[in-house]
Motif scaffolding. Sequence first.
Motif, PDB file in Angstrom:
ATOM      1  N   TRP A   1      10.850  14.678  -6.966  1.00 54.60           N
ATOM      2  CA  TRP A   1      10.109  14.296  -5.993  1.00 54.60           C
ATOM      3  C   TRP A   1       9.442  15.225  -4.963  1.00 54.60           C
ATOM      4  CZ3 TRP A   1      12.736   8.947  -4.110  1.00 54.60           C
ATOM      5  CH2 TRP A   1      12.844   8.096  -5.413  1.00 54.60           C
ATOM      6  N   THR A   2      10.127  16.394  -4.799  1.00 56.46           N
ATOM      7  CA  THR A   2       9.430  17.455  -3.812  1.00 56.46           C
ATOM      8  C   THR A   2       8.622  18.462  -4.517  1.00 56.46           C
ATOM      9  OG1 THR A   2      11.363  18.709  -4.059  1.00 56.46           O
ATOM     10  CG2 THR A   2      11.422  17.162  -2.134  1.00 56.46           C
ATOM     11  N   ALA A   3       8.708  18.526  -5.721  1.00 56.56           N
ATOM     12  CA  ALA A   3       7.827  19.503  -6.481  1.00 56.56           C
ATOM     13  C   ALA A   3       6.500  19.003  -6.377  1.00 56.56           C
ATOM     14  CB  ALA A   3       8.333  19.630  -7.686  1.00 56.56           C
ATOM     15  N   HIS A   4       5.600  20.013  -5.945  1.00 55.96           N
ATOM     16  CA  HIS A   4       3.979  19.589  -5.844  1.00 55.96           C
ATOM     17  C   HIS A   4       3.739  18.172  -5.131  1.00 55.96           C
ATOM     18  CE1 HIS A   4       3.927  22.528  -8.900  1.00 55.96           C
ATOM     19  NE2 HIS A   4       4.595  21.880  -9.769  1.00 55.96           N
TER      20      HIS A   4
ATOM     21  N   LEU B   1       0.805  -1.256  -0.027  1.00 59.23           N
ATOM     22  CA  LEU B   1      -0.212  -0.226  -0.054  1.00 59.23           C
ATOM     23  C   LEU B   1       0.971   1.281   0.026  1.00 59.23           C
ATOM     24  CD1 LEU B   1      -2.919  -0.870   2.453  1.00 59.23           C
ATOM     25  CD2 LEU B   1      -2.788  -0.892  -0.159  1.00 59.23           C
ATOM     26  N   VAL B   2       1.865   1.273   0.769  1.00 58.78           N
ATOM     27  CA  VAL B   2       2.826   2.501   0.853  1.00 58.78           C
ATOM     28  C   VAL B   2       3.398   2.593  -0.769  1.00 58.78           C
ATOM     29  CG1 VAL B   2       4.900   3.310   1.721  1.00 58.78           C
ATOM     30  CG2 VAL B   2       3.385   2.341   3.419  1.00 58.78           C
ATOM     31  N   LEU B   3       3.897   1.701  -0.998  1.00 58.81           N
ATOM     32  CA  LEU B   3       4.546   1.756  -2.404  1.00 58.81           C
ATOM     33  C   LEU B   3       3.503   2.138  -3.411  1.00 58.81           C
ATOM     34  CD1 LEU B   3       6.780  -1.545  -2.353  1.00 58.81           C
ATOM     35  CD2 LEU B   3       7.579   0.902  -2.206  1.00 58.81           C
ATOM     36  N   MET B   4       2.416   1.671  -3.403  1.00 59.04           N
ATOM     37  CA  MET B   4       1.386   2.017  -4.484  1.00 59.04           C
ATOM     38  C   MET B   4       1.167   3.777  -4.313  1.00 59.04           C
ATOM     39  SD  MET B   4      -1.257  -1.003  -4.536  1.00 59.04           S
ATOM     40  CE  MET B   4      -2.728  -0.046  -5.097  1.00 59.04           C
ATOM     41  N   TRP B   5       1.067   3.990  -3.097  1.00 56.22           N
ATOM     42  CA  TRP B   5       0.614   5.430  -2.539  1.00 56.22           C
ATOM     43  C   TRP B   5       1.912   6.358  -3.093  1.00 56.22           C
ATOM     44  CZ3 TRP B   5      -3.660   7.198  -0.700  1.00 56.22           C
ATOM     45  CH2 TRP B   5      -3.627   8.470  -0.481  1.00 56.22           C
ATOM     46  N   LEU B   6       3.108   5.837  -3.274  1.00 53.30           N
ATOM     47  CA  LEU B   6       4.373   6.640  -3.734  1.00 53.30           C
ATOM     48  C   LEU B   6       4.413   6.544  -5.321  1.00 53.30           C
ATOM     49  CD1 LEU B   6       6.670   5.795  -1.041  1.00 53.30           C
ATOM     50  CD2 LEU B   6       5.524   7.798  -1.349  1.00 53.30           C
ATOM     51  N   HIS B   7       3.667   5.723  -5.754  1.00 52.09           N
ATOM     52  CA  HIS B   7       3.659   5.716  -7.264  1.00 52.09           C
ATOM     53  C   HIS B   7       3.754   6.927  -8.143  1.00 52.09           C
ATOM     54  CE1 HIS B   7       2.679   4.250 -11.423  1.00 52.09           C
ATOM     55  NE2 HIS B   7       3.494   3.050 -10.824  1.00 52.09           N
ATOM     56  N   PRO B   8       2.921   7.998  -7.847  1.00 47.69           N
ATOM     57  CA  PRO B   8       3.313   9.166  -8.614  1.00 47.69           C
ATOM     58  C   PRO B   8       4.624   9.959  -8.671  1.00 47.69           C
ATOM     59  CG  PRO B   8       1.107   9.412  -7.156  1.00 47.69           C
ATOM     60  CD  PRO B   8       1.752   8.161  -6.910  1.00 47.69           C
ATOM     61  N   LEU B   9       5.378   9.691  -7.534  1.00 48.71           N
ATOM     62  CA  LEU B   9       6.704   9.786  -7.389  1.00 48.71           C
ATOM     63  C   LEU B   9       7.584   9.064  -8.442  1.00 48.71           C
ATOM     64  CD1 LEU B   9       7.395  10.385  -3.511  1.00 48.71           C
ATOM     65  CD2 LEU B   9       6.531  12.176  -5.297  1.00 48.71           C
TER      66      LEU B   9
END
Length: 157
Positions: free
Chosen positions: A99-102, A60-68
Amino acid sequence: MDLEKVAAVIRPRQSWAAIDLGFSMVRAWWRPVYAAWLVTVVPVWIAVTAITGPTLTSILVLMWLHPLFDRVALHVVSRTLFGAPPSVRETLRHLPRLWTAHLFQSLVFYRFAPARSFNQPVWQLEGLRGRERWNRSTLLQREGWGAAVWLFLACLL
């Protein structure tokens, strides 16, 4: 951006033709795309799995971070399109900014937006903010939003 070195014909395209062009570019430039993606994403996978263990939580954490993770591929493809493919080292140097922009918007507001991949180039590459970014995204979505949502659903399945 050197238009003389561009690796594709720049012209208006129908939505599905643009999607096909994107897939073609990734197929053609798979080595730099996957090299940069693996060097940046695999350490995050390892860290998350080490912290949470190989559980549903880590997935779930990896799926949540997918936009990065998507930002890395877009960075490599956008640079390669204009004749300046970034090295893995150069991609790593740009990683904090990528990774930090928006960050908050990407992980909270737009995380489940079906056209997120369609809007990502506007957010990441054009550097627009506020009302300008909103207007540009709205303009582009008039023609391509439906195809972007169908692409999202196809990739989800």
